[in-house]
Scaffold this active site. Structure first.
Site, short mmCIF file in Angstrom:
data_model
loop_
_atom_site.label_atom_id
_atom_site.label_comp_id
_atom_site.label_asym_id
_atom_site.label_seq_id
_atom_site.Cartn_x
_atom_site.Cartn_y
_atom_site.Cartn_z
N ALA A 89 49.56 35.12 -0.94
CA ALA A 89 50.50 33.93 -1.07
C ALA A 89 49.88 32.91 -0.04
CB ALA A 89 51.99 34.11 -1.03
N ILE A 90 49.74 33.21 1.27
CA ILE A 90 49.32 32.47 2.25
C ILE A 90 48.12 31.80 1.73
CG2 ILE A 90 48.40 32.41 4.54
CD1 ILE A 90 50.42 34.88 5.03
N ASN A 122 51.97 38.77 3.31
CA ASN A 122 51.59 38.37 2.02
C ASN A 122 50.39 37.58 1.84
OD1 ASN A 122 51.13 37.48 -0.51
ND2 ASN A 122 53.66 37.27 -1.11
N GLU A 123 49.19 37.91 2.32
CA GLU A 123 48.01 37.33 2.50
C GLU A 123 47.43 36.48 1.02
OE1 GLU A 123 45.01 39.92 3.99
OE2 GLU A 123 46.31 40.28 5.71
N MET A 139 62.18 27.55 -2.87
CA MET A 139 62.87 28.58 -2.29
C MET A 139 62.23 29.71 -3.23
SD MET A 139 66.84 27.07 -3.44
CE MET A 139 66.50 26.67 -4.90
N PHE A 143 46.80 31.12 -1.12
CA PHE A 143 47.21 30.47 -2.23
C PHE A 143 47.52 28.98 -1.68
CE2 PHE A 143 50.65 28.65 -5.19
CZ PHE A 143 49.69 28.51 -6.36
N TYR A 144 48.71 29.08 -1.00
CA TYR A 144 49.12 27.89 -0.50
C TYR A 144 48.18 27.04 0.56
CZ TYR A 144 53.67 29.06 -2.31
OH TYR A 144 54.60 29.41 -3.35
N TYR A 152 68.67 37.44 -4.84
CA TYR A 152 69.47 36.22 -4.65
C TYR A 152 70.86 36.38 -5.25
CZ TYR A 152 64.72 34.81 -3.41
OH TYR A 152 63.34 34.58 -2.98
N TYR A 155 62.20 22.16 -0.35
CA TYR A 155 62.00 23.45 -0.02
C TYR A 155 61.88 24.36 -1.24
CZ TYR A 155 62.99 28.23 1.70
OH TYR A 155 62.98 29.37 2.04
N HIS A 179 58.88 29.55 2.83
CA HIS A 179 58.71 30.87 3.75
C HIS A 179 58.07 31.87 2.98
CE1 HIS A 179 62.35 28.96 5.50
NE2 HIS A 179 62.04 29.48 6.77
#
Length: 176
Positions: A133-134, A130-131, A88, A136-137, A44, A86, A125
């Site tokens: 993280a997916i 990244n299974e 980030m 988790f959300y 970043y 968002y 995003h």
């Protein structure tokens, strides 16, 4: 399967320590930079960190037993008549995952949205591979709404899912 075999689940481990969120300040911004460089495969720029210092409650460091182990950084996007939050970045150092630190950070973000009362949805995003993280959300009601090809410039896979949690439906003041 015998009775003495243990079934492994993907539920968080019982936290043995205490998790607290703290403000991002000019005095600890370097800790955020270092954390992000370790946790995320992208880097970043200085503008990102300058902006983070100005979003108040939407940027927090996560402390586990007084050690910085994670952080969340968000912004509000206004597109026509839609206000969206968002995410980030939201990440935690690998040795501290599965201790509900991510849950504390995401619940803080959702409480900020609730307090604001005028945010239609939360989105972010996630790299398609990244299974963790997916999953988790999704446990928090996020859904994959689209996949952006070649979203990331210098990492593989370059594609990203857009995950979104709807908080308010358009033409209605009903919050979900």
């Amino acid at each position: 399967m015998s009775n003495d075999q243990e079934i492994v689940t993907s539920k968080p481990l019982k936290p043995k320590g205490r998790t607290e969120l703290g403000d991002v300040t000019p005095h600890n911004i370097k800790q955020l930079k270092k954390l992000n460089s370790v946790v995320f495969p992208v880097s970043y720029n200085d503008k990102f960190y300058k902006d983070v210092l100005e979003v108040g409650e939407l940027a927090k460091l996560a402390f586990y037993n007084d050690i910085v182990v994670g952080a969340v950084c968000c912004r509000i996007d206004q597109i026509e008549d839609t206000r969206r939050l968002y995410i980030m970045t939201l990440g935690c150092l690998a040795p501290y995952r599965r201790l509900a630190i991510g849950t504390v950070m995401l619940e803080h973000v959702l409480k900020c949205c609730e307090k604001d009362g005028n945010i239609d949805n939360v989105y972010l995003h996630v790299q398609v591979s990244n299974e963790g993280a997916i999953g988790f959300y999704k446990r928090f009601g996020f859904e994959i709404i689209e996949t952006k090809k070649q979203y990331y410039k210098h990492i593989e896979p370059a594609d990203a899912h857009v995950l979104q949690k709807t908080l308010r439906h358009k033409n209605s003041d009903i919050c979900v």
